[in-house]
Design a protein around this motif. Structure first.
Motif, PDB file in Angstrom:
ATOM      1  N   PHE A 107      87.254  66.219  60.368  1.00 24.51           N
ATOM      2  CA  PHE A 107      86.111  65.940  59.474  1.00 24.51           C
ATOM      3  C   PHE A 107      86.066  64.478  59.025  1.00 24.51           C
ATOM      4  O   PHE A 107      86.003  64.139  57.863  1.00 24.51           O
ATOM      5  CB  PHE A 107      86.038  66.914  58.312  1.00 24.51           C
ATOM      6  CG  PHE A 107      87.125  66.900  57.261  1.00 24.51           C
ATOM      7  CD1 PHE A 107      88.213  66.060  57.302  1.00 24.51           C
ATOM      8  CD2 PHE A 107      87.024  67.766  56.184  1.00 24.51           C
ATOM      9  CE1 PHE A 107      89.173  66.061  56.297  1.00 24.51           C
ATOM     10  CE2 PHE A 107      87.978  67.788  55.169  1.00 24.51           C
ATOM     11  CZ  PHE A 107      89.052  66.934  55.238  1.00 24.51           C
ATOM     12  N   MET A 108      86.022  63.584  60.023  1.00 28.12           N
ATOM     13  CA  MET A 108      86.103  62.153  59.781  1.00 28.12           C
ATOM     14  C   MET A 108      84.713  61.534  59.727  1.00 28.12           C
ATOM     15  O   MET A 108      83.947  61.610  60.693  1.00 28.12           O
ATOM     16  CB  MET A 108      86.940  61.489  60.874  1.00 28.12           C
ATOM     17  CG  MET A 108      87.326  60.061  60.580  1.00 28.12           C
ATOM     18  SD  MET A 108      88.561  59.520  61.776  1.00 28.12           S
ATOM     19  CE  MET A 108      88.803  57.837  61.251  1.00 28.12           C
ATOM     20  N   THR A 109      84.383  60.932  58.587  1.00 31.03           N
ATOM     21  CA  THR A 109      83.085  60.294  58.428  1.00 31.03           C
ATOM     22  C   THR A 109      83.028  58.996  59.216  1.00 31.03           C
ATOM     23  O   THR A 109      83.900  58.132  59.072  1.00 31.03           O
ATOM     24  CB  THR A 109      82.802  60.010  56.947  1.00 31.03           C
ATOM     25  OG1 THR A 109      82.883  61.235  56.203  1.00 31.03           O
ATOM     26  CG2 THR A 109      81.422  59.409  56.754  1.00 31.03           C
ATOM     27  N   MET A 110      82.020  58.861  60.044  1.00 28.45           N
ATOM     28  CA  MET A 110      81.841  57.652  60.829  1.00 28.45           C
ATOM     29  C   MET A 110      81.335  56.522  59.935  1.00 28.45           C
ATOM     30  O   MET A 110      80.482  56.741  59.073  1.00 28.45           O
ATOM     31  CB  MET A 110      80.854  57.916  61.968  1.00 28.45           C
ATOM     32  CG  MET A 110      81.286  59.019  62.907  1.00 28.45           C
ATOM     33  SD  MET A 110      79.995  59.597  64.032  1.00 28.45           S
ATOM     34  CE  MET A 110      79.748  58.141  65.049  1.00 28.45           C
ATOM     35  N   SER A 111      81.882  55.326  60.143  1.00 31.41           N
ATOM     36  CA  SER A 111      81.422  54.155  59.397  1.00 31.41           C
ATOM     37  C   SER A 111      81.587  52.926  60.276  1.00 31.41           C
ATOM     38  O   SER A 111      82.386  52.917  61.233  1.00 31.41           O
ATOM     39  CB  SER A 111      82.219  53.981  58.096  1.00 31.41           C
ATOM     40  OG  SER A 111      83.551  53.572  58.376  1.00 31.41           O
ATOM     41  N   ALA A 112      80.847  51.876  59.942  1.00 39.55           N
ATOM     42  CA  ALA A 112      80.956  50.629  60.699  1.00 39.55           C
ATOM     43  C   ALA A 112      82.360  50.041  60.580  1.00 39.55           C
ATOM     44  O   ALA A 112      82.900  49.489  61.548  1.00 39.55           O
ATOM     45  CB  ALA A 112      79.912  49.633  60.198  1.00 39.55           C
ATOM     46  N   GLN A 113      82.971  50.185  59.398  1.00 35.73           N
ATOM     47  CA  GLN A 113      84.311  49.627  59.200  1.00 35.73           C
ATOM     48  C   GLN A 113      85.334  50.356  60.067  1.00 35.73           C
ATOM     49  O   GLN A 113      86.175  49.729  60.731  1.00 35.73           O
ATOM     50  CB  GLN A 113      84.703  49.726  57.719  1.00 35.73           C
ATOM     51  CG  GLN A 113      83.909  48.802  56.798  1.00 35.73           C
ATOM     52  CD  GLN A 113      82.485  49.267  56.584  1.00 35.73           C
ATOM     53  OE1 GLN A 113      82.179  50.465  56.690  1.00 35.73           O
ATOM     54  NE2 GLN A 113      81.585  48.334  56.294  1.00 35.73           N
ATOM     55  N   ARG A 114      85.276  51.684  60.099  1.00 37.00           N
ATOM     56  CA  ARG A 114      86.217  52.446  60.922  1.00 37.00           C
ATOM     57  C   ARG A 114      85.975  52.214  62.413  1.00 37.00           C
ATOM     58  O   ARG A 114      86.905  52.272  63.217  1.00 37.00           O
ATOM     59  CB  ARG A 114      86.103  53.936  60.593  1.00 37.00           C
ATOM     60  CG  ARG A 114      86.721  54.304  59.260  1.00 37.00           C
ATOM     61  CD  ARG A 114      86.444  55.740  58.868  1.00 37.00           C
ATOM     62  NE  ARG A 114      87.218  56.138  57.698  1.00 37.00           N
ATOM     63  CZ  ARG A 114      87.056  57.277  57.052  1.00 37.00           C
ATOM     64  NH1 ARG A 114      86.133  58.142  57.460  1.00 37.00           N
ATOM     65  NH2 ARG A 114      87.812  57.562  55.999  1.00 37.00           N
ATOM     66  N   SER A 115      84.730  51.935  62.769  1.00 40.97           N
ATOM     67  CA  SER A 115      84.400  51.700  64.173  1.00 40.97           C
ATOM     68  C   SER A 115      84.982  50.392  64.693  1.00 40.97           C
ATOM     69  O   SER A 115      84.969  50.144  65.903  1.00 40.97           O
ATOM     70  CB  SER A 115      82.876  51.700  64.361  1.00 40.97           C
ATOM     71  OG  SER A 115      82.338  52.975  64.114  1.00 40.97           O
ATOM     72  N   GLN A 116      85.479  49.551  63.813  1.00 46.06           N
ATOM     73  CA  GLN A 116      86.192  48.352  64.245  1.00 46.06           C
ATOM     74  C   GLN A 116      87.608  48.689  64.704  1.00 46.06           C
ATOM     75  O   GLN A 116      88.255  47.884  65.376  1.00 46.06           O
ATOM     76  CB  GLN A 116      86.240  47.337  63.103  1.00 46.06           C
ATOM     77  CG  GLN A 116      84.873  46.835  62.665  1.00 46.06           C
ATOM     78  CD  GLN A 116      84.952  45.956  61.441  1.00 46.06           C
ATOM     79  OE1 GLN A 116      85.919  45.228  61.241  1.00 46.06           O
ATOM     80  NE2 GLN A 116      83.933  46.013  60.601  1.00 46.06           N
TER      81      GLN A 116
END
Length: 279
Positions: A107-116
């Motif tokens: 249940f991991m929320t996608m974000s621009a920061q994590r996508s780095q």
């Protein structure tokens, strides 16, 4: 008819030539590694229904678990060929980047920061904030809660944006920030508040499992995308995961996804209509 006949031939061929397919992948791709290993390794949790939890028989189940089994079925035509590694939410990214797991589905929320830091699969659920009320309450629907204005009391997990998030849809409501999710629900059950603002998935899980205890007020907002996390730089693995999820959610191999969606959220999945793609 020709299309259906061809589909049968393709299905048989893909089952027979899995190793040939693996050989097509980049030598350092996890797709080849996983196929050669003969099982998938998924990082996940075990304490958060309806995503990953143990049922009464002690079996690990949940929507995240189903997504792992969907991948195993796509890889080996066998949804049981998967090992689930229990990990703390703080390890969701590190365990992927250090190759301790092939993929994190937790249940991991996608974000621009994590996508780095990781690649995300296509979303497999759109989470949101929703309102849980009591089935016996006079003001159990969103319209009545909104009409209550400043007299309406809402509990929510303590967070820097908690009050602002509630006021997006109920600008006059009183917001009670509480330290734990269990206490957020307890405030509702003890009638100290009129509604609890929690995850949409939690509302649907509790309301469908305990209709005499909880009620879905019928309002959700603040969309957040849940996706699986994969190591960066592996296009073959990412492409396979995305294709498998898409087929399970929108295509013909949807039995596992549909059963889980109904079981864990109490809803029938939207009907798929052949024709113009809406994926």
């Amino acid at each position: 008819m020709a299309g259906l006949a061809t589909a049968g031939v393709i299905s048989a061929a893909t089952t027979i030539d899995v190793q040939k397919a693996a050989a097509q992948a980049s030598p350092d791709s996890l797709l080849r590694t996983v196929l050669d290993r003969g099982k998938l390794i998924v990082g996940t949790g075990s304490t958060n229904a309806p995503w990953h939890f143990e049922n009464d028989a002690g079996e690990l189940v949940g929507m995240d678990i189903t997504m792992g089994r969907i991948l195993a079925k796509g890889l080996f035509d066998d949804p049981t060929k998967v090992d689930f590694v229990m990990q703390d939410p703080a390890q969701r990214i590190p365990n992927v980047t250090t190759n301790k797991v092939d993929i994190t589905i937790q249940f991991m929320t996608m974000s621009a920061q994590r996508s780095q830091l990781v690649n995300f699969s296509r979303p497999y659920y759109v989470e949101g904030v929703a309102l849980l009320t009591l089935p016996t309450a006079e003001n159990k629907t969103f319209d009545k809660l909104l009409a209550g204005g400043a007299a309406t009391r809402i509990s929510i997990l303590q967070n820097v944006d908690a009050e602002q998030n509630v006021h997006l849809v109920m600008p006059e409501a009183q917001v009670m920030q509480i330290d734990t999710q269990a206490n957020v629900l307890q405030a509702l059950e003890s009638k100290r508040v009129d509604a609890a603002a929690v995850d949409l998935s939690t509302v649907r899980w509790l309301a469908s499992r305990n209709p005499d205890r909880y009620f879905d007020a019928g309002k959700s907002w603040f969309s957040m995308l849940y996706g699986a996390a994969l190591r960066q730089g592996d296009l073959d693995w990412l492409t396979f995961v995305n294709a498998t999820f898409t087929i399970a959610m929108f295509g013909h191999e949807n039995s596992l996804y549909d059963a889980a969606f109904k079981d864990y959220f109490g809803l029938e999945p939207p009907a798929r209509h052949p024709g113009f793609p809406i994926i």
